[in-house]
Design a protein around this motif. Sequence first.
Motif, PDB file in Angstrom:
ATOM      1  N   ARG A  12       0.827  -1.213   0.000  1.00  0.00           N
ATOM      2  CA  ARG A  12       0.000   0.000   0.000  1.00  0.00           C
ATOM      3  C   ARG A  12       0.854   1.254   0.000  1.00  0.00           C
ATOM      4  N   VAL A  13       1.967   1.221   0.715  1.00  0.00           N
ATOM      5  CA  VAL A  13       2.886   2.365   0.718  1.00  0.00           C
ATOM      6  C   VAL A  13       3.390   2.621  -0.697  1.00  0.00           C
ATOM      7  N   THR A  14       3.774   1.556  -1.383  1.00  0.00           N
ATOM      8  CA  THR A  14       4.255   1.693  -2.760  1.00  0.00           C
ATOM      9  C   THR A  14       3.152   2.221  -3.670  1.00  0.00           C
ATOM     10  N   ALA A  15       1.958   1.677  -3.542  1.00  0.00           N
ATOM     11  CA  ALA A  15       0.840   2.120  -4.390  1.00  0.00           C
ATOM     12  C   ALA A  15       0.508   3.589  -4.159  1.00  0.00           C
ATOM     13  N   ILE A  16       0.478   4.011  -2.902  1.00  0.00           N
ATOM     14  CA  ILE A  16       0.160   5.409  -2.593  1.00  0.00           C
ATOM     15  C   ILE A  16       1.248   6.335  -3.105  1.00  0.00           C
ATOM     16  N   THR A  17       2.491   5.950  -2.937  1.00  0.00           N
ATOM     17  CA  THR A  17       3.596   6.788  -3.401  1.00  0.00           C
ATOM     18  C   THR A  17       3.552   6.965  -4.916  1.00  0.00           C
ATOM     19  N   VAL A  18       3.322   5.891  -5.639  1.00  0.00           N
ATOM     20  CA  VAL A  18       3.238   5.992  -7.105  1.00  0.00           C
ATOM     21  C   VAL A  18       2.022   6.809  -7.520  1.00  0.00           C
ATOM     22  N   GLU A  19       0.907   6.612  -6.843  1.00  0.00           N
ATOM     23  CA  GLU A  19      -0.306   7.368  -7.170  1.00  0.00           C
ATOM     24  C   GLU A  19      -0.097   8.860  -6.950  1.00  0.00           C
ATOM     25  N   VAL A  20       0.569   9.206  -5.874  1.00  0.00           N
ATOM     26  CA  VAL A  20       0.860  10.621  -5.618  1.00  0.00           C
ATOM     27  C   VAL A  20       1.812  11.159  -6.685  1.00  0.00           C
ATOM     28  N   GLY A  21       2.767  10.335  -7.095  1.00  0.00           N
ATOM     29  CA  GLY A  21       3.736  10.770  -8.103  1.00  0.00           C
ATOM     30  C   GLY A  21       3.125  10.957  -9.475  1.00  0.00           C
ATOM     31  N   ILE A  22       2.194  10.089  -9.833  1.00  0.00           N
ATOM     32  CA  ILE A  22       1.539  10.209 -11.138  1.00  0.00           C
ATOM     33  C   ILE A  22       0.226  10.948 -10.917  1.00  0.00           C
ATOM     34  N   GLN A  23       0.349  12.225 -10.778  1.00  0.00           N
ATOM     35  CA  GLN A  23      -0.819  13.066 -10.561  1.00  0.00           C
ATOM     36  C   GLN A  23      -1.436  13.463 -11.894  1.00  0.00           C
ATOM     37  N   ASN A  24      -2.208  14.478 -11.889  1.00  0.00           N
ATOM     38  CA  ASN A  24      -3.007  14.861 -13.045  1.00  0.00           C
ATOM     39  C   ASN A  24      -2.292  15.829 -13.993  1.00  0.00           C
ATOM     40  N   GLY A  25      -1.197  15.374 -14.576  1.00  0.00           N
ATOM     41  CA  GLY A  25      -0.501  16.179 -15.571  1.00  0.00           C
ATOM     42  C   GLY A  25      -1.386  16.450 -16.777  1.00  0.00           C
ATOM     43  N   THR A  26      -2.137  15.450 -17.182  1.00  0.00           N
ATOM     44  CA  THR A  26      -3.049  15.613 -18.320  1.00  0.00           C
ATOM     45  C   THR A  26      -4.142  16.608 -18.001  1.00  0.00           C
ATOM     46  N   LEU A  27      -4.643  16.568 -16.787  1.00  0.00           N
ATOM     47  CA  LEU A  27      -5.671  17.529 -16.375  1.00  0.00           C
ATOM     48  C   LEU A  27      -5.125  18.953 -16.404  1.00  0.00           C
ATOM     49  N   ALA A  28      -3.891  19.146 -15.957  1.00  0.00           N
ATOM     50  CA  ALA A  28      -3.276  20.477 -15.992  1.00  0.00           C
ATOM     51  C   ALA A  28      -3.156  20.994 -17.424  1.00  0.00           C
ATOM     52  N   ILE A  29      -2.762  20.123 -18.333  1.00  0.00           N
ATOM     53  CA  ILE A  29      -2.647  20.511 -19.741  1.00  0.00           C
ATOM     54  C   ILE A  29      -4.017  20.876 -20.297  1.00  0.00           C
ATOM     55  N   ALA A  30      -5.011  20.069 -19.990  1.00  0.00           N
ATOM     56  CA  ALA A  30      -6.365  20.319 -20.503  1.00  0.00           C
ATOM     57  C   ALA A  30      -6.925  21.642 -19.984  1.00  0.00           C
ATOM     58  N   ILE A  31      -6.759  21.902 -18.709  1.00  0.00           N
ATOM     59  CA  ILE A  31      -7.279  23.148 -18.141  1.00  0.00           C
ATOM     60  C   ILE A  31      -6.568  24.351 -18.742  1.00  0.00           C
ATOM     61  N   ALA A  32      -5.253  24.243 -18.903  1.00  0.00           N
ATOM     62  CA  ALA A  32      -4.487  25.378 -19.422  1.00  0.00           C
ATOM     63  C   ALA A  32      -4.776  25.655 -20.894  1.00  0.00           C
ATOM     64  N   SER A  33      -5.002  24.625 -21.683  1.00  0.00           N
ATOM     65  CA  SER A  33      -5.102  24.845 -23.125  1.00  0.00           C
ATOM     66  C   SER A  33      -6.525  24.840 -23.683  1.00  0.00           C
ATOM     67  N   THR A  34      -7.521  24.481 -22.900  1.00  0.00           N
ATOM     68  CA  THR A  34      -8.900  24.467 -23.380  1.00  0.00           C
ATOM     69  C   THR A  34      -9.398  25.891 -23.600  1.00  0.00           C
ATOM     70  N   PRO A  35      -9.957  26.168 -24.771  1.00  0.00           N
ATOM     71  CA  PRO A  35     -10.421  27.536 -25.067  1.00  0.00           C
ATOM     72  C   PRO A  35     -11.444  28.079 -24.067  1.00  0.00           C
TER      73      PRO A  35
END
Length: 99
Positions: free
Chosen positions: A37-60
């Motif tokens: 669970r420690v490993t899963a949580i650490t990876v989940e925190v590391g792979i955050q919402n980069g795609t969401l940030a791109i979408a919010i920034a570039s959506t008209p």
Amino acid sequence: MALQIDVDVGWATLVLNVVAMALGFAIATLTRLGEKRVTAITVEVGIQNGTLAIAIASTPTLLNSTIMAIPGEIYGLLMFVTCAGFAWWSSRRQRLLKA
């Protein structure tokens, strides 16, 4: 000039990613959730919402700024590198603990 900005953003996103993963690891470890669970949580925190940030920034209809999407893009690339490094370290650590 643009290259320096990208390098600065790269360092900032790398630090953000590593600090977030370290906090996720520390909190999960302190709560004694177990290695998997420690490993899963650490990876989940590391792979955050980069795609969401791109979408919010570039959506008209939202920010409509490709420049503001740059941190999300860089984070999206770096997160896989840091998570792969953590996965390797975690796997090696678990093998050493079992020995």
